[in-house]
Write a protein that holds these residues in place. Structure first.
Motif, PDB file in Angstrom:
ATOM      1  N   PHE A  49      -9.949  -6.072   2.876  1.00  0.00           N
ATOM      2  CA  PHE A  49      -8.624  -5.745   2.379  1.00  0.00           C
ATOM      3  C   PHE A  49      -7.631  -5.646   3.534  1.00  0.00           C
ATOM      4  CE2 PHE A  49     -11.461  -4.168  -0.873  1.00  0.00           C
ATOM      5  CZ  PHE A  49     -10.878  -4.674  -2.014  1.00  0.00           C
ATOM      6  N   ALA A  50      -6.399  -6.084   3.270  1.00  0.00           N
ATOM      7  CA  ALA A  50      -5.319  -6.019   4.247  1.00  0.00           C
ATOM      8  C   ALA A  50      -4.135  -5.311   3.602  1.00  0.00           C
ATOM      9  CB  ALA A  50      -4.912  -7.424   4.669  1.00  0.00           C
ATOM     10  N   PRO A  51      -3.222  -4.739   4.391  1.00  0.00           N
ATOM     11  CA  PRO A  51      -2.040  -4.109   3.798  1.00  0.00           C
ATOM     12  C   PRO A  51      -1.214  -5.135   3.018  1.00  0.00           C
ATOM     13  CG  PRO A  51      -2.244  -3.487   6.095  1.00  0.00           C
ATOM     14  CD  PRO A  51      -3.268  -4.543   5.838  1.00  0.00           C
ATOM     15  N   CYS A  52      -0.675  -4.689   1.911  1.00  0.00           N
ATOM     16  CA  CYS A  52       0.129  -5.568   1.059  1.00  0.00           C
ATOM     17  C   CYS A  52       1.393  -5.982   1.806  1.00  0.00           C
ATOM     18  CB  CYS A  52       0.481  -4.835  -0.236  1.00  0.00           C
ATOM     19  SG  CYS A  52       1.502  -5.801  -1.363  1.00  0.00           S
ATOM     20  N   ARG A  53       1.715  -7.263   1.751  1.00  0.00           N
ATOM     21  CA  ARG A  53       2.906  -7.755   2.436  1.00  0.00           C
ATOM     22  C   ARG A  53       4.173  -7.519   1.631  1.00  0.00           C
ATOM     23  NH1 ARG A  53       0.836 -13.647   3.683  1.00  0.00           N
ATOM     24  NH2 ARG A  53      -0.160 -13.201   1.708  1.00  0.00           N
ATOM     25  N   ALA A  54       4.039  -7.431   0.310  1.00  0.00           N
ATOM     26  CA  ALA A  54       5.220  -7.256  -0.529  1.00  0.00           C
ATOM     27  C   ALA A  54       5.847  -5.873  -0.358  1.00  0.00           C
ATOM     28  CB  ALA A  54       4.864  -7.468  -1.988  1.00  0.00           C
ATOM     29  N   CYS A  55       5.001  -4.839  -0.252  1.00  0.00           N
ATOM     30  CA  CYS A  55       5.517  -3.471  -0.138  1.00  0.00           C
ATOM     31  C   CYS A  55       5.290  -2.881   1.245  1.00  0.00           C
ATOM     32  CB  CYS A  55       4.867  -2.580  -1.191  1.00  0.00           C
ATOM     33  SG  CYS A  55       3.090  -2.373  -0.999  1.00  0.00           S
ATOM     34  N   SER A  56       4.818  -3.669   2.185  1.00  0.00           N
ATOM     35  CA  SER A  56       4.517  -3.232   3.554  1.00  0.00           C
ATOM     36  C   SER A  56       3.493  -2.110   3.593  1.00  0.00           C
ATOM     37  CB  SER A  56       5.783  -2.799   4.278  1.00  0.00           C
ATOM     38  OG  SER A  56       6.709  -3.861   4.318  1.00  0.00           O
ATOM     39  N   GLY A  57       2.586  -2.101   2.633  1.00  0.00           N
ATOM     40  CA  GLY A  57       1.512  -1.126   2.613  1.00  0.00           C
ATOM     41  C   GLY A  57       1.899   0.244   2.084  1.00  0.00           C
ATOM     42  N   THR A  58       3.038   0.359   1.389  1.00  0.00           N
ATOM     43  CA  THR A  58       3.439   1.655   0.843  1.00  0.00           C
ATOM     44  C   THR A  58       2.965   1.835  -0.595  1.00  0.00           C
ATOM     45  OG1 THR A  58       5.566   0.825   0.071  1.00  0.00           O
ATOM     46  CG2 THR A  58       5.483   1.765   2.296  1.00  0.00           C
ATOM     47  N   GLY A  59       2.795   0.758  -1.324  1.00  0.00           N
ATOM     48  CA  GLY A  59       2.371   0.832  -2.721  1.00  0.00           C
ATOM     49  C   GLY A  59       3.516   1.012  -3.692  1.00  0.00           C
ATOM     50  N   THR A  60       4.725   1.169  -3.180  1.00  0.00           N
ATOM     51  CA  THR A  60       5.887   1.350  -4.044  1.00  0.00           C
ATOM     52  C   THR A  60       6.983   0.380  -3.650  1.00  0.00           C
ATOM     53  OG1 THR A  60       6.814   3.038  -2.593  1.00  0.00           O
ATOM     54  CG2 THR A  60       5.423   3.801  -4.393  1.00  0.00           C
TER      55      THR A  60
END
Length: 82
Positions: A25-36
């Motif tokens: 797993f890698a940090p989400c690029r859409a939310c920069s790893g914030t989840g929101t």
């Protein structure tokens, strides 16, 4: 020259395969790893891409999982009832 370039490409692919195995797993690029994500009028919502988990499955790991699933479906032993 061609041999060195091929070796570099193979080394890069092997390194990415190891990375996908160790850290799938890698940090989400859409939310920069914030989840929101921010919505101007409505406040804060969960990220659509990661569904609020803050992580996404790497592309290499997704391909590995699909290959394993395809192999398992094609070679699975189905016991016959007697």
């Amino acid at each position: 020259m061609l041999l060195a370039a091929s070796a570099l490409i193979l080394l890069t692919l092997a390194g990415y395969a190891v990375l996908c195995t160790v850290q799938p797993f890698a940090p989400c690029r859409a939310c920069s790893g914030t989840g929101t994500r921010k919505v101007t009028r409505r406040g804060i919502k969960l990220c659509r891409r990661c569904r609020g988990t803050r992580y996404r499955l790497r592309t290499g790991r997704r391909l590995t999982n699909a290959g394993r699933r395809l192999h398992a479906d094609g070679t699975r032993h189905h016991p016959t009832r007697t």
